[in-house]
Design an enzyme around this catalytic site. Structure first.
Site, PDB file in Angstrom:
ATOM      1  N   ARG A 199      -1.673  22.165  41.456  1.00 15.86           N
ATOM      2  CA  ARG A 199      -1.320  21.199  40.384  1.00 15.86           C
ATOM      3  C   ARG A 199      -0.836  19.900  41.079  1.00 15.86           C
ATOM      4  O   ARG A 199       0.285  19.656  40.970  1.00 15.86           O
ATOM      5  CB  ARG A 199      -0.375  21.417  39.391  1.00 15.86           C
ATOM      6  CG  ARG A 199      -0.718  22.827  38.621  1.00 15.86           C
ATOM      7  CD  ARG A 199      -0.119  23.450  37.661  1.00 15.86           C
ATOM      8  NE  ARG A 199       0.048  22.499  36.436  1.00 15.86           N
ATOM      9  CZ  ARG A 199       0.963  22.970  35.689  1.00 15.86           C
ATOM     10  NH1 ARG A 199       1.934  24.136  35.600  1.00 15.86           N
ATOM     11  NH2 ARG A 199       1.236  22.071  34.275  1.00 15.86           N
ATOM     12  N   ARG A 244      10.593  29.540  28.063  1.00 19.63           N
ATOM     13  CA  ARG A 244      10.016  28.146  28.263  1.00 19.63           C
ATOM     14  C   ARG A 244       9.349  27.474  27.233  1.00 19.63           C
ATOM     15  O   ARG A 244       9.269  26.222  26.908  1.00 19.63           O
ATOM     16  CB  ARG A 244       9.419  28.068  29.723  1.00 19.63           C
ATOM     17  CG  ARG A 244      10.163  28.753  30.659  1.00 19.63           C
ATOM     18  CD  ARG A 244       9.282  28.168  32.016  1.00 19.63           C
ATOM     19  NE  ARG A 244       8.922  26.694  32.050  1.00 19.63           N
ATOM     20  CZ  ARG A 244       8.285  26.432  32.969  1.00 19.63           C
ATOM     21  NH1 ARG A 244       7.906  27.063  34.122  1.00 19.63           N
ATOM     22  NH2 ARG A 244       8.095  25.185  33.020  1.00 19.63           N
ATOM     23  N   CYS A 271       2.588  25.978  41.261  1.00 21.25           N
ATOM     24  CA  CYS A 271       3.268  26.571  40.421  1.00 21.25           C
ATOM     25  C   CYS A 271       2.445  27.842  40.532  1.00 21.25           C
ATOM     26  O   CYS A 271       1.060  27.934  40.885  1.00 21.25           O
ATOM     27  CB  CYS A 271       3.664  25.988  38.885  1.00 21.25           C
ATOM     28  SG  CYS A 271       2.160  26.074  37.952  1.00 21.25           S
ATOM     29  N   ASP A 330      -4.327  26.512  27.680  1.00 22.53           N
ATOM     30  CA  ASP A 330      -3.074  27.273  27.300  1.00 22.53           C
ATOM     31  C   ASP A 330      -3.196  28.255  25.984  1.00 22.53           C
ATOM     32  O   ASP A 330      -2.435  29.060  26.030  1.00 22.53           O
ATOM     33  CB  ASP A 330      -2.300  26.135  26.713  1.00 22.53           C
ATOM     34  CG  ASP A 330      -1.581  25.284  27.937  1.00 22.53           C
ATOM     35  OD1 ASP A 330      -1.125  24.290  27.435  1.00 22.53           O
ATOM     36  OD2 ASP A 330      -2.016  25.596  28.920  1.00 22.53           O
ATOM     37  N   LYS A 380       5.965  21.683  22.346  1.00 21.42           N
ATOM     38  CA  LYS A 380       6.777  21.222  23.524  1.00 21.42           C
ATOM     39  C   LYS A 380       6.239  20.288  24.391  1.00 21.42           C
ATOM     40  O   LYS A 380       6.660  19.445  24.876  1.00 21.42           O
ATOM     41  CB  LYS A 380       6.670  22.797  24.504  1.00 21.42           C
ATOM     42  CG  LYS A 380       7.171  22.508  25.726  1.00 21.42           C
ATOM     43  CD  LYS A 380       7.099  24.076  26.471  1.00 21.42           C
ATOM     44  CE  LYS A 380       5.586  24.410  27.024  1.00 21.42           C
ATOM     45  NZ  LYS A 380       5.031  23.711  28.379  1.00 21.42           N
ATOM     46  N   ASN A 381       4.677  20.218  24.534  1.00 25.83           N
ATOM     47  CA  ASN A 381       4.112  19.309  25.270  1.00 25.83           C
ATOM     48  C   ASN A 381       3.714  18.246  24.723  1.00 25.83           C
ATOM     49  O   ASN A 381       3.432  17.304  25.400  1.00 25.83           O
ATOM     50  CB  ASN A 381       2.587  20.057  25.808  1.00 25.83           C
ATOM     51  CG  ASN A 381       2.724  21.405  26.784  1.00 25.83           C
ATOM     52  OD1 ASN A 381       3.695  21.442  27.115  1.00 25.83           O
ATOM     53  ND2 ASN A 381       1.787  22.162  26.942  1.00 25.83           N
TER      54      ASN A 381
END
Ligand code: EPZ
Length: 421
Positions: free
Chosen positions: A124, A401, A119, A309, A22-23
């Site tokens: 951030r 997500r 968030c 993560d 995803k990233n």
């Protein structure tokens, strides 16, 4: 509001195919703004965040089509921009939207991008993105919650030392510098594999990026970028998550498409717990060996350090380990929101500032719990897989997500897991 029900206590045995990162996909999709020719991406994961980025790019003028019959094959084409504004309503849903800032300023000489706001895991800020663009000659103004960046004469290459290692800032500035006049030298860069993949895609488009993966990246600007064909790398965080699903249940999972070389320090840390991780012909295999793992201390660090993560997932696995584990989060200021939820399942965790001391227990007990952010939510899935009885995870939109087909992949390994609308 969807919820997921898991009846735990079973060893997971089976095969899972890992999706693309995803990233890596998110910044690479944004590079479509840099060229007037089509960017052909293979293996794009089917995730809510990818849909959010697609919607934003379409608003800006990128035509996005999918190759029939080839799941994940996406063509992005931006012959000309329709807008240079990324609205608050889209940016607030996904912070990675800020990655259109650099490409828009580079392509059009201006951009209005809503400040993402904080968030769940932290404030951030994007100050490094902005000061880096200023170093490249952009004028930055903040008004009404929007960043207005302008560079009417185009961007000018420069040297820029980032004050903090930032994945997003490194990516935004690499993309902006690709079309700047002259040479840009970025220092104290993030070194994540997703940055290396972004650089590979930019270079396939005709950019001149050297040093991605090291802390010093040199970009020689070019007049224009062409189209390219690029395949996204596998998702190391998803791979680590499923490896830890084997670890926490004492099972064995073959993870097809995984690349062990993308793990950095996390590979050694996971192995120290007793979780066997080995390369296979088709990827990796994670084997918990039917035994209880041992507690291992971890401190999250920028790559190649232990990925932040993977922290929540690792904590879940340590909750049922033999012994204690000290887990220190150094990247984000509020990334322990999974702790109170794990407490509800009988975990013994004491938080002191940015460190959490986990004392392993024999068994967790299923309970209703609340997902709060993407990686915290999947740590609750892991805990539910190991717990006695049923765990009900609420607000599972966080999961969607970042984890494609999670229930299907885990069910294929014997998990008793289902989604309830
Ligand atoms: C990327 O976020 C990832 N997101 C995150 O993954 C990941 O946790 C993070 O990198 C760290 O590895 C994507 O790639 C889309 P940073 P990013 O800029 O770029 C501070 C997930 O679960 N900072 O490397 O936003 C920041 O506050 C997500 O997939 C500034 O101070 O992270 C943080 O403390 C969650 N000013 C630290 O740097 C800035 O201008 C690292 O943030 C930028 C960042």
């Amino acid at each position: 509001m969807d919820k997921i029900l898991i009846t735990g206590g079973r060893r997971l045995e089976g095969r899972i195919s890992v999706s693309a990162a995803k990233n890596a996909a998110l910044p690479i999709m944004a590079t479509a703004l840099l060229s007037a020719e089509p960017l052909d991406l293979e293996n794009v994961p089917d995730l809510a965040d990818i849909s959010s980025m697609r919607r934003l790019l379409q608003l800006l003028g990128v035509e996005v089509t999918h190759k029939a019959g080839e799941a994940g094959h996406m063509v992005l084409h931006c012959p000309e921009l329709l807008s240079t504004t990324a609205p608050y309503d889209l940016v607030r849903r996904m912070r990675a939207s800020v990655l259109v800032l650099g490409p828009l300023v580079a392509r059009a000489g201006e951009a209005r991008v809503s400040l993402p706001g904080g968030c769940a895991i932290g404030t951030r800020p994007v100050d490094i993105h902005l000061s880096g663009l200023e170093a490249l000659g952009a004028k930055i103004e903040l008004d009404g919650g929007y960043v207005h960046a302008t560079a009417p004469g185009g961007l000018q290459g420069a040297e820029y030392l980032m004050p903090t290692v930032s994945v997003g800032a490194t990516e935004n500035l690499m993309m902006a510098a690709a079309l700047a006049r002259g040479q840009t030298v970025l220092m104290n860069c993030a070194r994540e594999p997703e940055i290396v993949d972004l650089a590979a895609c930019l270079n396939a488009m005709g950019a001149k990026v050297k040093g991605a993966g090291s802390e010093r990246i040199v970009i020689d600007g070019v007049e224009a970028l062409r189209g390219a064909l690029h395949r996204i790398i596998p998702d190391r965080i998803e791979t680590g998550t499923y490896a830890m699903a084997a670890g926490i249940t004492g099972g064995r999972i073959e993870i097809d498409g995984a690349d062990p070389s993308l793990f950095g320090e996390a590979l050694d840390k996971l192995r120290r717990t007793g979780l066997a991780l080995d390369a296979t012909e088709t990827g990796m295999v994670a084997d918990g060996g039917g035994a209880r793992l041992s507690g291992v201390d971890v401190m999250t660090q920028p790559y190649p350090g232990f990925a932040t993560d993977l922290q929540a997932q690792f904590m879940a696995m340590m909750c049922v380990a033999d012994g204690a584990a000290m887990i220190t989060e150094t990247i984000f200021e509020n990334r322990f929101m999974h702790v109170p939820e794990l407490h509800r399942m009988g975990a013994r965790i004491t938080v002191q500032g940015s460190s959490a001391l986990v004392r392993g227990v024999e068994r967790l007990k299923g309970a209703p719990v609340m997902a709060t952010d993407l990686r915290a939510s999947v740590s609750l899935v892991l805990a539910g897989l190991a717990a006695e009885g049923t765990t009900e995870i609420n607000r599972v939109y966080h999961l969607d997500r970042g984890y494609a087909d999670l229930e299907r992949k885990l069910r294929a390994c014997g998990a008793q897991i289902e989604r309830q609308a």
